[in-house]
Design a protein around this motif. Structure first.
Motif, PDB file in Angstrom:
ATOM      1  N   UNK A  42     -38.707   0.182  63.964  1.00 47.40           N
ATOM      2  CA  UNK A  42     -38.377  -1.174  63.518  1.00 47.40           C
ATOM      3  C   UNK A  42     -37.161  -1.758  64.222  1.00 47.40           C
ATOM      4  N   UNK A  43     -36.709  -1.098  65.290  1.00 49.76           N
ATOM      5  CA  UNK A  43     -35.500  -1.529  65.988  1.00 49.76           C
ATOM      6  C   UNK A  43     -35.763  -2.571  67.071  1.00 49.76           C
ATOM      7  N   UNK A  44     -36.977  -2.577  67.609  1.00 48.35           N
ATOM      8  CA  UNK A  44     -37.343  -3.486  68.691  1.00 48.35           C
ATOM      9  C   UNK A  44     -38.661  -4.156  68.348  1.00 48.35           C
ATOM     10  N   UNK A  45     -38.742  -5.432  68.655  1.00 46.54           N
ATOM     11  CA  UNK A  45     -40.004  -6.173  68.523  1.00 46.54           C
ATOM     12  C   UNK A  45     -40.569  -6.352  69.928  1.00 46.54           C
ATOM     13  N   UNK A  46     -41.877  -6.154  70.053  1.00 47.51           N
ATOM     14  CA  UNK A  46     -42.548  -6.327  71.335  1.00 47.51           C
ATOM     15  C   UNK A  46     -43.490  -7.509  71.240  1.00 47.51           C
ATOM     16  N   UNK A  47     -43.483  -8.343  72.276  1.00 40.67           N
ATOM     17  CA  UNK A  47     -44.362  -9.512  72.318  1.00 40.67           C
ATOM     18  C   UNK A  47     -45.120  -9.457  73.630  1.00 40.67           C
ATOM     19  N   UNK A  48     -46.427  -9.614  73.538  1.00 39.08           N
ATOM     20  CA  UNK A  48     -47.277  -9.611  74.734  1.00 39.08           C
ATOM     21  C   UNK A  48     -47.890 -10.996  74.895  1.00 39.08           C
ATOM     22  N   UNK A  49     -47.891 -11.470  76.138  1.00 39.54           N
ATOM     23  CA  UNK A  49     -48.480 -12.774  76.430  1.00 39.54           C
ATOM     24  C   UNK A  49     -48.809 -12.835  77.913  1.00 39.54           C
TER      25      UNK A  49
END
Length: 98
Positions: free
Chosen positions: A55-62
């Motif tokens: 829960x320390x990093x959020x990943x976003x893919x686009x």
């Protein structure tokens, strides 16, 4: 987290470096992060997965420029964990004479 406040998720040098780099930006693209941490794609991917699962990093893919890209950002929980971890490290080394 261990009894002395060391967060074992953040304790790995590459993860500590990743989270520290992410404190300076709203998000960073995977390739740029890989260059700065100086690891391979697979190593960075494993570290980001571990940080994301904690829960320390959020990943976003686009998609960008016709390719799938991944961006990472530090979550509030990650920022707080990093602050606690650094405080624990400072406490450990506080007794070392200059």
């Amino acid at each position: 987290m261990s009894a002395d406040g060391i967060d074992m998720v953040l304790h790995a040098p590459a993860r500590l470096r990743i989270t520290t780099l992410l404190t300076k930006v709203s998000e960073m693209e995977f390739a740029r992060l890989r260059e700065l941490v100086e690891v391979s794609d697979s190593v960075l991917s494993k570290h980001l997965s571990a940080l994301s699962e904690a829960g320390y990093v959020r990943l976003r893919k686009a998609a960008e420029a016709g390719r799938q890209r991944t961006w990472a950002s530090l979550s509030r929980e990650g920022r707080n964990a990093l602050t606690r971890h650094v405080a624990a490290l400072r406490a450990i080394v506080a007794g070392i004479a200059d």
